[in-house]
Scaffold this motif. Structure first.
Motif, PDB file in Angstrom:
ATOM      1  N   THR A  18       0.734  -1.339  -0.125  1.00  0.00           N
ATOM      2  CA  THR A  18       0.028   0.012   0.026  1.00  0.00           C
ATOM      3  C   THR A  18       0.763   1.219   0.010  1.00  0.00           C
ATOM      4  O   THR A  18       0.469   2.264  -0.464  1.00  0.00           O
ATOM      5  CB  THR A  18      -0.791   0.140   1.192  1.00  0.00           C
ATOM      6  OG1 THR A  18      -1.715  -1.277   1.145  1.00  0.00           O
ATOM      7  CG2 THR A  18      -2.069   1.339   1.184  1.00  0.00           C
ATOM      8  N   ILE A  19       2.047   1.372   0.967  1.00  0.00           N
ATOM      9  CA  ILE A  19       2.764   2.481   0.822  1.00  0.00           C
ATOM     10  C   ILE A  19       3.404   2.554  -0.605  1.00  0.00           C
ATOM     11  O   ILE A  19       3.385   3.766  -1.063  1.00  0.00           O
ATOM     12  CB  ILE A  19       3.839   2.202   1.979  1.00  0.00           C
ATOM     13  CG1 ILE A  19       3.325   2.435   3.507  1.00  0.00           C
ATOM     14  CG2 ILE A  19       5.021   3.258   1.687  1.00  0.00           C
ATOM     15  CD1 ILE A  19       4.106   1.901   4.375  1.00  0.00           C
ATOM     16  N   LEU A  35       4.119  12.220   3.261  1.00  0.00           N
ATOM     17  CA  LEU A  35       5.165  11.700   4.127  1.00  0.00           C
ATOM     18  C   LEU A  35       6.333  11.389   3.198  1.00  0.00           C
ATOM     19  O   LEU A  35       7.705  11.652   3.461  1.00  0.00           O
ATOM     20  CB  LEU A  35       4.842  10.424   4.933  1.00  0.00           C
ATOM     21  CG  LEU A  35       5.729   9.858   5.916  1.00  0.00           C
ATOM     22  CD1 LEU A  35       6.081  10.973   7.151  1.00  0.00           C
ATOM     23  CD2 LEU A  35       5.129   8.534   6.555  1.00  0.00           C
ATOM     24  N   LEU A  36       6.309  10.496   2.090  1.00  0.00           N
ATOM     25  CA  LEU A  36       7.347   9.973   1.079  1.00  0.00           C
ATOM     26  C   LEU A  36       7.968  11.266   0.138  1.00  0.00           C
ATOM     27  O   LEU A  36       8.954  11.232   0.237  1.00  0.00           O
ATOM     28  CB  LEU A  36       6.792   8.908   0.062  1.00  0.00           C
ATOM     29  CG  LEU A  36       6.277   7.703   0.898  1.00  0.00           C
ATOM     30  CD1 LEU A  36       5.672   6.756  -0.196  1.00  0.00           C
ATOM     31  CD2 LEU A  36       7.407   6.933   1.460  1.00  0.00           C
ATOM     32  N   ALA A  37       6.960  12.135   0.054  1.00  0.00           N
ATOM     33  CA  ALA A  37       7.428  13.550  -0.647  1.00  0.00           C
ATOM     34  C   ALA A  37       8.517  14.241   0.222  1.00  0.00           C
ATOM     35  O   ALA A  37       9.336  14.997  -0.490  1.00  0.00           O
ATOM     36  CB  ALA A  37       6.405  14.383  -0.934  1.00  0.00           C
ATOM     37  N   GLY A  38       8.439  13.997   1.619  1.00  0.00           N
ATOM     38  CA  GLY A  38       9.439  14.619   2.456  1.00  0.00           C
ATOM     39  C   GLY A  38      10.760  14.029   2.562  1.00  0.00           C
ATOM     40  O   GLY A  38      11.810  14.718   3.149  1.00  0.00           O
ATOM     41  N   GLY A  39      10.883  12.656   1.801  1.00  0.00           N
ATOM     42  CA  GLY A  39      12.215  12.128   1.699  1.00  0.00           C
ATOM     43  C   GLY A  39      12.453  11.364   2.873  1.00  0.00           C
ATOM     44  O   GLY A  39      11.782  11.317   3.830  1.00  0.00           O
ATOM     45  N   ALA A  40      13.533  10.670   3.006  1.00  0.00           N
ATOM     46  CA  ALA A  40      13.895   9.753   4.105  1.00  0.00           C
ATOM     47  C   ALA A  40      13.973  10.556   5.269  1.00  0.00           C
ATOM     48  O   ALA A  40      13.741   9.901   6.451  1.00  0.00           O
ATOM     49  CB  ALA A  40      15.452   9.098   3.739  1.00  0.00           C
ATOM     50  N   GLU A  41      14.416  11.664   5.260  1.00  0.00           N
ATOM     51  CA  GLU A  41      14.852  12.641   6.439  1.00  0.00           C
ATOM     52  C   GLU A  41      13.357  12.902   7.373  1.00  0.00           C
ATOM     53  O   GLU A  41      13.298  12.799   8.458  1.00  0.00           O
ATOM     54  CB  GLU A  41      15.428  13.964   6.243  1.00  0.00           C
ATOM     55  CG  GLU A  41      15.809  14.609   7.382  1.00  0.00           C
ATOM     56  CD  GLU A  41      16.537  16.083   7.062  1.00  0.00           C
ATOM     57  OE1 GLU A  41      16.236  17.079   7.892  1.00  0.00           O
ATOM     58  OE2 GLU A  41      17.281  16.233   6.103  1.00  0.00           O
ATOM     59  N   ASP A  72       1.628   1.947  14.495  1.00  0.00           N
ATOM     60  CA  ASP A  72       1.932   3.219  13.970  1.00  0.00           C
ATOM     61  C   ASP A  72       3.583   3.245  13.741  1.00  0.00           C
ATOM     62  O   ASP A  72       4.040   3.712  12.486  1.00  0.00           O
ATOM     63  CB  ASP A  72       1.670   4.552  14.782  1.00  0.00           C
ATOM     64  CG  ASP A  72       0.095   4.857  15.170  1.00  0.00           C
ATOM     65  OD1 ASP A  72      -0.407   4.520  14.218  1.00  0.00           O
ATOM     66  OD2 ASP A  72      -0.143   5.372  16.209  1.00  0.00           O
ATOM     67  N   ALA A  73       4.450   2.945  14.653  1.00  0.00           N
ATOM     68  CA  ALA A  73       5.841   2.779  14.407  1.00  0.00           C
ATOM     69  C   ALA A  73       6.052   1.868  13.145  1.00  0.00           C
ATOM     70  O   ALA A  73       7.015   2.366  12.454  1.00  0.00           O
ATOM     71  CB  ALA A  73       6.512   2.239  15.649  1.00  0.00           C
ATOM     72  N   LEU A  74       5.545   0.637  13.158  1.00  0.00           N
ATOM     73  CA  LEU A  74       5.814  -0.268  12.041  1.00  0.00           C
ATOM     74  C   LEU A  74       5.323   0.399  10.422  1.00  0.00           C
ATOM     75  O   LEU A  74       6.200   0.278   9.651  1.00  0.00           O
ATOM     76  CB  LEU A  74       5.014  -1.675  11.874  1.00  0.00           C
ATOM     77  CG  LEU A  74       5.672  -2.467  13.136  1.00  0.00           C
ATOM     78  CD1 LEU A  74       4.675  -3.864  13.475  1.00  0.00           C
ATOM     79  CD2 LEU A  74       7.054  -2.907  12.935  1.00  0.00           C
ATOM     80  N   TYR A  75       4.401   1.093  10.594  1.00  0.00           N
ATOM     81  CA  TYR A  75       3.907   1.923   9.453  1.00  0.00           C
ATOM     82  C   TYR A  75       4.962   2.806   9.161  1.00  0.00           C
ATOM     83  O   TYR A  75       5.544   3.079   7.756  1.00  0.00           O
ATOM     84  CB  TYR A  75       2.725   2.581   9.705  1.00  0.00           C
ATOM     85  CG  TYR A  75       2.483   3.637   8.670  1.00  0.00           C
ATOM     86  CD1 TYR A  75       2.044   3.368   7.188  1.00  0.00           C
ATOM     87  CD2 TYR A  75       2.688   4.878   8.791  1.00  0.00           C
ATOM     88  CE1 TYR A  75       1.817   4.500   6.271  1.00  0.00           C
ATOM     89  CE2 TYR A  75       2.646   6.086   7.793  1.00  0.00           C
ATOM     90  CZ  TYR A  75       2.131   5.640   6.705  1.00  0.00           C
ATOM     91  OH  TYR A  75       1.933   6.520   5.536  1.00  0.00           O
ATOM     92  N   HIS A  76       5.602   3.717  10.033  1.00  0.00           N
ATOM     93  CA  HIS A  76       6.450   4.720   9.767  1.00  0.00           C
ATOM     94  C   HIS A  76       7.789   4.240   9.333  1.00  0.00           C
ATOM     95  O   HIS A  76       8.461   4.557   8.469  1.00  0.00           O
ATOM     96  CB  HIS A  76       6.558   5.719  10.746  1.00  0.00           C
ATOM     97  CG  HIS A  76       5.560   6.568  10.846  1.00  0.00           C
ATOM     98  ND1 HIS A  76       4.055   6.231  11.558  1.00  0.00           N
ATOM     99  CD2 HIS A  76       5.204   7.695  10.144  1.00  0.00           C
ATOM    100  CE1 HIS A  76       3.234   7.384  11.260  1.00  0.00           C
ATOM    101  NE2 HIS A  76       3.630   8.235  10.460  1.00  0.00           N
ATOM    102  N   LEU A  77       8.133   2.984  10.055  1.00  0.00           N
ATOM    103  CA  LEU A  77       9.333   2.255   9.694  1.00  0.00           C
ATOM    104  C   LEU A  77       9.346   1.635   8.101  1.00  0.00           C
ATOM    105  O   LEU A  77      10.284   2.097   7.281  1.00  0.00           O
ATOM    106  CB  LEU A  77       9.572   1.130  10.581  1.00  0.00           C
ATOM    107  CG  LEU A  77      10.736   0.010  10.275  1.00  0.00           C
ATOM    108  CD1 LEU A  77      12.027   1.097  10.157  1.00  0.00           C
ATOM    109  CD2 LEU A  77      11.143  -0.961  10.999  1.00  0.00           C
TER     110      LEU A  77
END
Length: 113
Positions: A18-19, A35-41, A72-77
């Motif tokens: 999905t991501i 979120l992805l548009a903001g890049g890895a940082e 939430d943490a797993l999604y963001h990881l």
């Protein structure tokens, strides 16, 4: 599509897909795309925030809160991995290499490299 008998692995596989599918979506309508548009940082910063919230939930002793914060943490990881160009299969391969190896031995091997 969730099922109470889902495994964590199957849920994470669907979430990673999905991501990836939302990578090119409109950041105005998709949180994942923004979120992805903001890049890895940006993804790393959000992951750090969610990891801290997971720790707080863990020490509170509230199992439901811990499950929610861990999700939430797993999604963001997974979003961080996607932003950094690291496929989930690379993480699975790293885990597979460590399987059956004592945590102490694995950590000592990393220090000697």
């Amino acid at each position: 599509m969730t099922n109470e008998r889902d495994t964590l692995g199957s849920a994470l596989d669907r979430l990673a897909a999905t991501i990836e599918a939302r990578r090119g979506a409109d950041p105005e309508t998709s949180y994942t795309a923004s979120l992805l548009a903001g890049g890895a940082e940006r993804c790393a910063k959000k992951f750090g925030e969610e990891a801290t919230e997971t720790v707080i939930a863990a020490v509170s002793g509230d199992a439901d809160a811990l499950a929610g914060e861990a999700a939430d943490a797993l999604y963001h990881l997974l979003a961080l991995l996607a932003a950094a160009g690291v496929p989930p299969e690379a993480v699975a391969a790293a885990l597979a290499r460590r399987e059956g190896v004592s945590g102490h031995a694995e950590k000592a091997a990393r220090k000697s490299d």
